[in-house]
Design a protein around this motif. Structure first.
Motif, PDB file in Angstrom:
ATOM      1  N   THR A  51     -38.740   5.081 -16.745  1.00  0.00           N
ATOM      2  CA  THR A  51     -37.662   4.542 -17.012  1.00  0.00           C
ATOM      3  C   THR A  51     -37.094   3.573 -17.499  1.00  0.00           C
ATOM      4  N   ALA A  52     -37.748   2.642 -16.665  1.00  0.00           N
ATOM      5  CA  ALA A  52     -37.529   0.969 -17.065  1.00  0.00           C
ATOM      6  C   ALA A  52     -38.031   0.709 -18.435  1.00  0.00           C
ATOM      7  N   TRP A  55     -36.959   2.432 -22.242  1.00  0.00           N
ATOM      8  CA  TRP A  55     -35.454   1.128 -22.331  1.00  0.00           C
ATOM      9  C   TRP A  55     -36.572   0.203 -23.115  1.00  0.00           C
ATOM     10  N   SER A  59     -35.073  -0.030 -27.171  1.00  0.00           N
ATOM     11  CA  SER A  59     -34.608  -1.075 -27.215  1.00  0.00           C
ATOM     12  C   SER A  59     -35.354  -1.695 -28.440  1.00  0.00           C
ATOM     13  N   ASP A  62     -34.590   0.342 -31.759  1.00  0.00           N
ATOM     14  CA  ASP A  62     -33.228   0.507 -31.982  1.00  0.00           C
ATOM     15  C   ASP A  62     -32.925   0.702 -33.292  1.00  0.00           C
ATOM     16  N   TYR A 231     -30.745   9.687 -22.299  1.00  0.00           N
ATOM     17  CA  TYR A 231     -30.747   8.294 -22.395  1.00  0.00           C
ATOM     18  C   TYR A 231     -31.832   7.456 -21.332  1.00  0.00           C
ATOM     19  N   LEU A 232     -32.296   8.794 -21.033  1.00  0.00           N
ATOM     20  CA  LEU A 232     -33.709   7.708 -19.700  1.00  0.00           C
ATOM     21  C   LEU A 232     -33.596   8.076 -18.800  1.00  0.00           C
TER      22      LEU A 232
END
Length: 255
Positions: A51-52, A55, A59, A62, A231-232
């Motif tokens: 997940t990290a 993200w 980012s 986006d 969002y994961l």
């Protein structure tokens, strides 16, 4: 449709594969959930790491729709390799032992060279897909990559044609990759075999269980979509769940 791949025996020494019922994917998920609940700490650690990383990638893309296809596809292609440690958790539990996150990482490296080789292959597929995506962007966006455009606008409205063509191409790629990796990664974690043998075994297992594996692939897509829709955050649980379940799929289909 039943597919016969006896020609593979002329070139590879493959383990026997089994036909399983179309109801097995649900059973795999149930068994995977039981494993997740058995050792939630190590399992959820893997989910948190994935997940990290997701993200971080989100980012980066986006406000850059032209990078979305490349990074997210690469993420989806390569993240299953991170499940090698999860397979070790399930394997240890099957043998009546418990293990830690660090120990599962260590054990996952026992066939590291072949897992890494498969990773290189998947990386090359991701690079090739990036080039295809770049060409599609250039053709369907009129040669102008919409940098700075929000993702929702980059894939809808006047750019819907791109989304449809890109989606169709991605679907074909996903089918190809799934056929060769459905059970190959847990097989590499479980046995001292080479990556080509593992991929050919996976191809045979999928070919002999078309309807079952279609259901399994659909469940993976649905659960992964839920993970992205949250969002994961959902991947913290969904990723290890699918990892544990994939181990059982492998054990049932490969003797």
């Amino acid at each position: 449709m039943d597919m016969h791949l006896s020609e593979l025996d002329q070139h590879f020494t493959l383990p026997k594969t089994r036909k399983v019922g179309a109801d097995r994917p649900i059973a795999w998920l149930k068994m995977g959930l039981a494993d997740l609940l058995q050792h939630p700490g190590p399992s959820l650690t893997y989910g948190g790491i994935i997940t990290a990383v997701g993200w971080l990638l989100l980012s980066l893309v986006d406000q850059h729709g032209h990078f979305f296809a490349t990074l997210i596809t690469g993420f989806l292609l390569l993240s299953p390799l991170a499940a090698a440690g999860i397979y070790e958790l399930t394997s240890e539990r099957e043998e009546g032992r418990e293990t830690s996150f660090m120990q599962s990482l260590h054990d996952a490296g026992k066939n590291l060279s072949q897992v890494a080789f498969l990773g290189v292959i998947l990386g090359m597929v991701a690079i090739a897909w990036e080039r295809v995506s770049a060409i599609l962007f250039a053709l369907l966006y009129g040669g102008q990559v919409p940098a700075g455009m929000p993702l929702i606008e980059a894939f809808t409205g006047e750019y819907l044609n791109f989304t449809l063509v890109w989606g169709a191409a991605g679907f074909l790629l996903a089918c190809f990759v799934f056929a060769f990796t459905a059970v190959s990664i847990p097989m590499l974690a479980d046995r001292e075999v080479d990556s080509v043998t593992a991929m050919m075994t996976s191809l045979r297992a999928v070919a002999e269980n078309i309807s079952t594996m279609a259901i399994w692939a659909a469940l993976i897509v649905i659960l992964t979509a839920i993970g992205f829709a949250t969002y994961l955050v959902g991947l913290i649980v969904i990723f290890p769940l699918l990892g544990h379940a994939t181990w059982y799929a492998y054990k049932e289909m490969v003797e």
